[in-house]
Design an enzyme around this catalytic site. Structure first.
Site, PDB file in Angstrom:
ATOM      1  N   ASP A 171       0.846  -1.198   0.000  1.00 60.60           N
ATOM      2  CA  ASP A 171       0.000   0.000   0.000  1.00 60.60           C
ATOM      3  C   ASP A 171       0.883   1.249   0.000  1.00 60.60           C
ATOM      4  OD1 ASP A 171      -1.818   2.080   0.561  1.00 60.60           O
ATOM      5  OD2 ASP A 171      -3.058   0.783   1.822  1.00 60.60           O
ATOM      6  N   HIS A 202      -3.037  -0.303  -2.454  1.00 61.72           N
ATOM      7  CA  HIS A 202      -4.249   0.380  -2.037  1.00 61.72           C
ATOM      8  C   HIS A 202      -5.317   0.243  -3.124  1.00 61.72           C
ATOM      9  CE1 HIS A 202      -5.957   3.342   0.795  1.00 61.72           C
ATOM     10  NE2 HIS A 202      -6.603   3.828  -0.258  1.00 61.72           N
TER      11      HIS A 202
END
Length: 233
Positions: A171, A202
């Protein structure tokens, strides 16, 4: 069946819209779907529809109503992505939690039988799902790639009901140090479960679009479905 309803704020200062998807027959429980920074867009509405198909009453409140009521943005369009970041910067998260609380209360009223209400959120909504677990009476809470949860660990004593967090290890908004802090702060909490997704970024569980990573999205969504089936029955 789906519709849009109006929900009054907790303090009576206004009202906001929520997308509602109804299941066929009697709902098994209710699930609040908490938006990303892109508003209650087609992806969020589809998630509501999918939960309704599984037998849940599902509601997605418009949390940006104080800024841009009804805003719907596409994360794959660069200009709209930047617009969404700007809205996030102006968003009052404490007020957002109160609006989620109002949505939970409305869901309980719609169920009408003391049924349980869970929440599931994505991105900003993942953070808000964690805050909902610490500040409201939600019966079960799920967060996908929540941002800044390490700054909320001081609230973990408020978690009274089960929490599930999905953490993509690549992420670019949540670096490895923050992920490590989340594990250090929550791994021993009896109500919290964390799942890591190696190599995922993400937005990997986006409903559709360039960010989606199908295999991991299906794995995470399956875990979420099992979590709700276990904790909202």
């Amino acid at each position: 069946m789906s519709e849009t309803i109006s929900i009054d704020t907790i303090d009576g200062s206004g009202s906001f819209q929520a997308y509602v998807a109804h299941p066929e027959g009697r709902p098994r429980a209710a699930i609040i779907v908490i938006q990303e920074i892109f508003g209650v867009n087609p992806g969020i509405r589809r998630k509501c529809d999918d939960w309704a198909a599984k037998g849940y009453l599902s509601l997605a409140p418009d949390l940006f109503w104080r800024l841009e009521p009804g805003i719907q943005l596409d994360p794959d369009v660069p200009e709209q992505f930047q617009q969404a970041l700007g809205l996030m910067g102006k968003f009052n998260q404490d007020a957002g939690i109160r609006d989620i609380e109002a949505t939970i209360k409305r869901a309980r009223a719609l169920l009408g039988d003391g049924g349980k209400v869970g929440v599931v959120g994505f991105c900003l909504g993942g953070r808000l799902a964690f805050m909902t677990a610490t500040r409201t009476d939600s019966d079960a809470s799920v967060g996908y790639y929540g941002v800044g949860i390490d700054n909320l660990l001081g609230e973990k004593h408020g978690i009274a009901h089960p929490v599930l967090l999905h953490i993509p290890q690549a992420d670019h908004f949540v670096d490895p140090q923050i992920q490590a802090a989340m594990h250090a702060g929550l791994d021993d909490h009896p109500k919290v479960t964390l799942f890591d997704y190696p190599g995922e970024d993400h937005g990997f569980a986006d409903t559709f679009g360039k960010r989606r990573s199908d295999e991991s999205a299906k794995l995470a969504d399956g875990r979420t479905a099992e979590f709700f089936a276990r904790n909202l029955s």
